[in-house]
Design a protein around this motif. Structure first.
Motif, PDB file in Angstrom:
ATOM      1  N   ARG A 109       1.324   6.350   4.235  1.00  0.00           N
ATOM      2  CA  ARG A 109       2.110   5.334   4.248  1.00  0.00           C
ATOM      3  C   ARG A 109       1.730   4.090   3.425  1.00  0.00           C
ATOM      4  O   ARG A 109       0.880   3.698   3.298  1.00  0.00           O
ATOM      5  N   GLU A 110       2.884   3.601   2.673  1.00  0.00           N
ATOM      6  CA  GLU A 110       2.412   2.433   1.800  1.00  0.00           C
ATOM      7  C   GLU A 110       2.499   1.184   2.591  1.00  0.00           C
ATOM      8  O   GLU A 110       3.075   1.008   3.785  1.00  0.00           O
ATOM      9  N   ARG A 111       1.291   0.426   2.334  1.00  0.00           N
ATOM     10  CA  ARG A 111       0.787  -0.704   3.217  1.00  0.00           C
ATOM     11  C   ARG A 111       0.660  -1.986   2.465  1.00  0.00           C
ATOM     12  O   ARG A 111       0.326  -1.604   1.103  1.00  0.00           O
ATOM     13  N   CYS A 112       0.733  -3.069   2.705  1.00  0.00           N
ATOM     14  CA  CYS A 112       0.625  -4.184   2.094  1.00  0.00           C
ATOM     15  C   CYS A 112      -0.927  -4.454   1.737  1.00  0.00           C
ATOM     16  O   CYS A 112      -1.738  -4.255   2.624  1.00  0.00           O
ATOM     17  N   SER A 145       3.209  -2.469   7.014  1.00  0.00           N
ATOM     18  CA  SER A 145       3.920  -1.236   6.535  1.00  0.00           C
ATOM     19  C   SER A 145       5.117  -1.374   6.069  1.00  0.00           C
ATOM     20  O   SER A 145       5.480  -0.212   5.511  1.00  0.00           O
ATOM     21  N   ILE A 149       7.716  -3.586   1.811  1.00  0.00           N
ATOM     22  CA  ILE A 149       6.627  -3.401   0.596  1.00  0.00           C
ATOM     23  C   ILE A 149       7.487  -3.356  -0.549  1.00  0.00           C
ATOM     24  O   ILE A 149       8.177  -2.838  -1.074  1.00  0.00           O
ATOM     25  N   HIS A 191       6.991  -2.491  -4.023  1.00  0.00           N
ATOM     26  CA  HIS A 191       6.025  -1.659  -4.756  1.00  0.00           C
ATOM     27  C   HIS A 191       5.428  -2.116  -5.826  1.00  0.00           C
ATOM     28  O   HIS A 191       4.030  -1.547  -6.112  1.00  0.00           O
ATOM     29  N   ARG A 192       6.083  -2.654  -6.805  1.00  0.00           N
ATOM     30  CA  ARG A 192       5.394  -3.088  -8.117  1.00  0.00           C
ATOM     31  C   ARG A 192       3.925  -3.960  -7.872  1.00  0.00           C
ATOM     32  O   ARG A 192       3.114  -3.916  -8.615  1.00  0.00           O
ATOM     33  N   TRP A 193       4.097  -4.917  -6.788  1.00  0.00           N
ATOM     34  CA  TRP A 193       2.731  -5.696  -6.541  1.00  0.00           C
ATOM     35  C   TRP A 193       1.979  -4.949  -5.185  1.00  0.00           C
ATOM     36  O   TRP A 193       0.879  -5.809  -4.956  1.00  0.00           O
ATOM     37  N   ARG A 194       2.565  -4.198  -4.625  1.00  0.00           N
ATOM     38  CA  ARG A 194       1.646  -3.714  -3.347  1.00  0.00           C
ATOM     39  C   ARG A 194       1.370  -4.512  -2.087  1.00  0.00           C
ATOM     40  O   ARG A 194       0.602  -4.712  -1.664  1.00  0.00           O
ATOM     41  N   SER A 251       3.642  -7.164   0.848  1.00  0.00           N
ATOM     42  CA  SER A 251       4.947  -6.932   1.714  1.00  0.00           C
ATOM     43  C   SER A 251       5.874  -8.088   1.296  1.00  0.00           C
ATOM     44  O   SER A 251       5.540  -8.995   0.526  1.00  0.00           O
ATOM     45  N   TRP A 298       4.804 -11.622  -0.758  1.00  0.00           N
ATOM     46  CA  TRP A 298       5.304 -11.677  -2.014  1.00  0.00           C
ATOM     47  C   TRP A 298       6.031 -12.837  -2.146  1.00  0.00           C
ATOM     48  O   TRP A 298       5.760 -13.626  -3.230  1.00  0.00           O
TER      49      TRP A 298
END
Length: 128
Positions: free
Chosen positions: A88-91, A97, A100, A102-105, A107, A111
């Motif tokens: 799972r992509e996470r901050c 979770s 997000i 994605h470019r900066w990883r 939330s 952001w």
């Protein structure tokens, strides 16, 4: 036996102290969810080649049914955490979770906060 040597023995073992059944470990992860996700990512990388090989055998329509059944039984022998779906992509800051960027990883909440205080490269407030 001197007091400092007794004290040093107790602090090294950690579990001998009354009321302290565990010793705190500091890591670079924000919380336990991020640590768990990192372990899953590691499992996926380690077993990616084998899992892809077995999965391609299982989904191949040209091969005999017996071979596909063997591959299907073998794919279930892999641990669940070796599947890419469980990652799972996470901050990177808060370990959130959902939402997000994605470019900066991070939330969407983090952001926005970073963008307000000019902490992100290439982000500018809208002006009209």
């Amino acid at each position: 036996m001197s007091v400092p040597s007794l004290l040093s023995r107790l602090t090294v073992s950690g579990s001998n102290l009354a009321g302290f059944g565990f010793q705190q470990v500091r890591t670079k992860w924000t919380d336990w969810r991020m640590l768990k996700d990192a372990k899953r990512r590691k499992c996926v990388v380690e077993s990616a080649k084998d899992r892809l090989r077995v999965n391609s055998l299982r989904k191949n329509n040209i091969l005999p049914v017996e071979l596909r059944e063997v591959a299907s039984a073998e794919i279930h022998a892999f641990p669940r955490d070796t599947s890419l779906v469980r990652v799972r992509e996470r901050c990177a800051v808060t370990s959130r979770s959902r939402g997000i960027v994605h470019r900066w990883r991070v939330s969407r909440i983090v952001w926005r906060q970073f963008a307000d205080y000019n902490k992100l490269s290439g982000v500018q407030r809208a002006m009209w």
